[in-house]
Design a protein around this motif. Sequence first.
Motif, PDB file in Angstrom:
ATOM      1  N   TRP A  47     -27.356  21.392  25.630  1.00 62.54           N
ATOM      2  CA  TRP A  47     -27.689  21.448  24.204  1.00 62.54           C
ATOM      3  C   TRP A  47     -26.443  21.806  23.399  1.00 62.54           C
ATOM      4  CZ3 TRP A  47     -32.492  19.753  23.143  1.00 62.54           C
ATOM      5  CH2 TRP A  47     -33.440  19.815  24.167  1.00 62.54           C
ATOM      6  N   LEU A  48     -26.303  21.153  22.268  1.00 64.86           N
ATOM      7  CA  LEU A  48     -25.185  21.394  21.362  1.00 64.86           C
ATOM      8  C   LEU A  48     -25.736  21.859  20.025  1.00 64.86           C
ATOM      9  CD1 LEU A  48     -22.089  21.099  20.712  1.00 64.86           C
ATOM     10  CD2 LEU A  48     -22.676  18.824  19.823  1.00 64.86           C
ATOM     11  N   LEU A  49     -25.336  23.035  19.619  1.00 63.74           N
ATOM     12  CA  LEU A  49     -25.718  23.619  18.334  1.00 63.74           C
ATOM     13  C   LEU A  49     -24.526  23.473  17.388  1.00 63.74           C
ATOM     14  CD1 LEU A  49     -27.855  25.454  16.836  1.00 63.74           C
ATOM     15  CD2 LEU A  49     -26.648  27.409  17.836  1.00 63.74           C
ATOM     16  N   PHE A  50     -24.760  22.986  16.174  1.00 60.95           N
ATOM     17  CA  PHE A  50     -23.648  22.794  15.248  1.00 60.95           C
ATOM     18  C   PHE A  50     -24.146  22.806  13.810  1.00 60.95           C
ATOM     19  CE2 PHE A  50     -25.337  18.626  16.151  1.00 60.95           C
ATOM     20  CZ  PHE A  50     -25.208  17.883  14.973  1.00 60.95           C
ATOM     21  N   SER A  51     -23.191  22.868  12.875  1.00 55.15           N
ATOM     22  CA  SER A  51     -23.497  22.863  11.453  1.00 55.15           C
ATOM     23  C   SER A  51     -23.034  21.546  10.856  1.00 55.15           C
ATOM     24  CB  SER A  51     -22.799  24.035  10.767  1.00 55.15           C
ATOM     25  OG  SER A  51     -23.105  24.085   9.400  1.00 55.15           O
ATOM     26  N   SER A  52     -23.795  21.015   9.886  1.00 57.09           N
ATOM     27  CA  SER A  52     -23.459  19.715   9.317  1.00 57.09           C
ATOM     28  C   SER A  52     -23.951  19.611   7.876  1.00 57.09           C
ATOM     29  CB  SER A  52     -24.092  18.593  10.154  1.00 57.09           C
ATOM     30  OG  SER A  52     -23.907  17.325   9.546  1.00 57.09           O
ATOM     31  N   ASP A  53     -23.169  18.892   7.048  1.00 57.18           N
ATOM     32  CA  ASP A  53     -23.643  18.523   5.717  1.00 57.18           C
ATOM     33  C   ASP A  53     -23.784  17.001   5.610  1.00 57.18           C
ATOM     34  OD1 ASP A  53     -21.033  17.601   5.504  1.00 57.18           O
ATOM     35  OD2 ASP A  53     -20.529  18.785   3.734  1.00 57.18           O
ATOM     36  N   SER A  54     -23.755  16.306   6.749  1.00 61.34           N
ATOM     37  CA  SER A  54     -23.853  14.848   6.771  1.00 61.34           C
ATOM     38  C   SER A  54     -25.289  14.349   6.711  1.00 61.34           C
ATOM     39  CB  SER A  54     -23.205  14.291   8.042  1.00 61.34           C
ATOM     40  OG  SER A  54     -21.826  14.548   8.085  1.00 61.34           O
ATOM     41  N   ARG A  55     -26.220  15.185   7.118  1.00 58.89           N
ATOM     42  CA  ARG A  55     -27.593  14.740   7.298  1.00 58.89           C
ATOM     43  C   ARG A  55     -28.518  15.349   6.247  1.00 58.89           C
ATOM     44  NH1 ARG A  55     -24.855  15.104  11.822  1.00 58.89           N
ATOM     45  NH2 ARG A  55     -25.153  13.469  13.379  1.00 58.89           N
ATOM     46  N   LYS A  56     -29.632  14.694   6.050  1.00 58.09           N
ATOM     47  CA  LYS A  56     -30.617  15.208   5.122  1.00 58.09           C
ATOM     48  C   LYS A  56     -31.207  16.487   5.689  1.00 58.09           C
ATOM     49  CE  LYS A  56     -34.801  13.987   2.567  1.00 58.09           C
ATOM     50  NZ  LYS A  56     -35.839  12.955   2.318  1.00 58.09           N
ATOM     51  N   GLY A  57     -31.124  17.534   4.902  1.00 56.75           N
ATOM     52  CA  GLY A  57     -31.637  18.813   5.351  1.00 56.75           C
ATOM     53  C   GLY A  57     -32.134  19.622   4.188  1.00 56.75           C
ATOM     54  N   ALA A  58     -32.073  20.940   4.330  1.00 59.05           N
ATOM     55  CA  ALA A  58     -32.566  21.814   3.267  1.00 59.05           C
ATOM     56  C   ALA A  58     -31.575  21.937   2.124  1.00 59.05           C
ATOM     57  CB  ALA A  58     -32.893  23.194   3.842  1.00 59.05           C
ATOM     58  N   GLY A  59     -30.291  21.647   2.402  1.00 64.53           N
ATOM     59  CA  GLY A  59     -29.273  21.740   1.360  1.00 64.53           C
ATOM     60  C   GLY A  59     -27.971  22.278   1.900  1.00 64.53           C
ATOM     61  N   GLY A  60     -26.836  21.735   1.410  1.00 59.63           N
ATOM     62  CA  GLY A  60     -25.529  22.188   1.863  1.00 59.63           C
ATOM     63  C   GLY A  60     -25.356  21.970   3.359  1.00 59.63           C
TER      64      GLY A  60
END
Length: 299
Positions: free
Chosen positions: A160-173
């Motif tokens: 499993w890979l956990l990461f942060s992204s602003d490329s995808r539709k999410g809650a914001g930022g």
Amino acid sequence: MTTLKRRLAATAFVGSLLSATALAQLSEYGIEGLWMVSTRDAEMRGTVSPGGQRIVWGSADRPGGAGGGDLWQARLQDKRWSAPAPLPLNSPADDAEPMFSADGRWLYFASARKGGSGGHDLYRAPVLADGATGAAVNLGAAVNGRGHERSPTISADGQWLLFSSDSRKGAGGYDLFVARWDGKAFIDPRPVPGVNTEADEIDSTWLDDGRVLLFSRSSQAGGEATRLYLAACNGQAYADARPWTLSFNTGEGVTRAPVVDASRPTEIVVTGSARAPKAGKGDLYRTVTPTLKGKPGCR
């Protein structure tokens, strides 16, 4: 009792209080590698190899690298970090946020180097027997989007890979995502349940075999202040996130980038700025890993 004896007794009592305070502070946290790892420059996110003999970290402005932000490595000698040097895999662009895999075979990191999908992409490089690293390999289009992918964290079993992204539709930022390994690549990234908000969730690590999440969240969308939060899995989502009770983990500063020391799982390295000890703009600190427990079902 004479006046001199009273003064000596009072001095001894005050001294005992000061010593107790100092000891309590040292038992809570300590700076990592003063003047070798933590310096006057801005250090960010340190990861210790499973054997405990090397530490790799990012620095935004330490001179001597390839340019932009760079990854640095130091080796353990006489129980101290020594001989800090930039990694050869650094590019002229920003290279940051490293993490060793649990088996020590790979070094994961984020980079804005040429040839990626967008801003920062996620990469990994093989770790050789002598501690050197091989060529960096992009983790692929299933993970990396047109925006920024940051702060890779790999599970202990490598699945499993956990990461942060602003490329995808999410809650914001920036939001937190998790992708799974299919034998060839990490695929199918999905939002981490329960923690994403309109603010930025920047980086994170798993505790209690994935049942607990320790992550950083900005004070507001695009805000510079970040604080570390703990959330336990309730069987479906990481719920009831609360600030971690580390003394310098306040709502006004920058505290982030938690990485468990694979060679000492009861200890964790975080980035922040304590009043003392303090070296520079951002330092690495070592403290005790939180012991919160959760339920399976969130990964």
